[in-house]
Design an enzyme around this catalytic site. Sequence first.
Site: not given
Length: 488
Positions: A186, A261, A295, A392
């Site tokens: 997906k 992750e 990331c 973040e």
Amino acid sequence: MSNAVVPSPRFQTSMLIGGEWTGAASGRTFPVVNPADGRVIADLPAGGAADVDAAVAAARRSFEDGRWTGLAPRERARILSRVADLIDQHKDELGLIETLDNGMPLGQARDGHVPAAAANFRYYASWCDKLNGKTVDMSGGGALYHAYTLLQPVGVVGIITPWNAPIITAAKLAPALAAGCSCVLKPAEDTSLTALRLGELLIEAGVPAGVVNIVTGLGAEAGSALAAHPGVDKVAFTGSTTTGRAVVSAALGNLKKVSLELGGKSPVFVMNDADLDRAIPAAANAAFANAGQICSAGTRLYVQRESYERVVSGVAEIARNIRLGNGADAASEMGPVVSEKQLDRVVGMIRAGLDDGAEALAGGGRHGDVGYFVQPTILANVRPDMSVVREEIFGPVVVATAFDDPSEVVGLANDSDYGLAAAIFTRDLSTGHNFARQVRAGTVWMNTYHVVDLSMPWGGFKQSGWGRENGLEGLMPYLEHKSVVAAL
Ligand code: ADP
């Protein structure tokens, strides 16, 4: 910002289920937008629970009848190598699709991300025929038993990927396929086009029908249905920590295996003894590569007091000189962020930091009024409790802090909910290696940044994830270890 004239490639705009290209059962679609100019470039099926059901059923059939897992390991290796070759052969086309869909500069897409995806298939192809169990001299057994282990594929795997590196993350299919699993991918709704083209290349390479299924759609519909599906044995999720939590909750129903992750807020330390000519561009690259949408971006910059002025003014100078523009224009060094939603989020977070008292040494807001561009931004005068320091941002924004004593470094580094990566610039070996031991992060770089390799485990401590990708470590989550004990 020049308006690049771009040839329009053909887009695959159907989903792949059981070897057939199809629309959503509901007939609904959603638009795909080029973030460089806000224009709609395609419409994709808005897959939902019924489509995920069909894809999981197709994957299950293909798994049970052994059309993939039953192949000789070297045959699976041959097919996965062929996938790698086909990706390389189509790098111009895939690179252009990636740029139009995600916004990243064409050179980065074509010469960086696409070859990295090919390398992932090639790397895991070479593991296919090296996965063996072992015979075991059982601790309580002696000559009474013959005991051994078998490594077997975990089954049907759901792979949910983000929009920051679409084809690289779609290549997370490679370890699952090398292990013999059947997959439902997906891709992120913002950037599904290279995954769909990859689906065509997988079939061309000889991956049997149903072994890889690709369902496009929104996270809250297709993504959550896949994470919750009772027919899925494992889900591998890459994305934000918030969504990672939702995936874990959804997985509880059948206790499917989960690997994650997730995000980061990775620190970069520059010590007084560092080679500053090397540290300054590296710190800028740590924060601004891929418009900060990585990331492991180095978004907390800590500089020892004596070097602080020189380092932050050097990074600010680089930030001011980065050429923003349509990724399809060869002169562009940084493209837009991926979507209007991200633009609003990143600009909103910068504004919150400025309202809290931070000072923008470079950047500080949106760039232009066409497309979703954000100025590379460095914020000083920040405090550890500010949201720009803790959360973040996933945009080209770095916060800078001075510190005095080397003994502060580990505490500052670990003052985060995240633990994906960390870096230190120093000429002192003990300082560097002590930092590497004490920092709670999955990857530590010394005098460099963003060096990621397929043979090195990749993943996060703390809220940056569960498990590791790359290397043999990245293959093991797709394998069950079965113990067999025979009485002699
Ligand atoms: P963002 O919010 O910035 O788009 P996400 O981490 O939510 O980032 O997206 C990463 C991937 O997770 C995408 O493929 C997205 O569609 C998917 N996703 C979003 N919400 C969910 C959910 N509730 N369950 C499963 N997948 C989801």
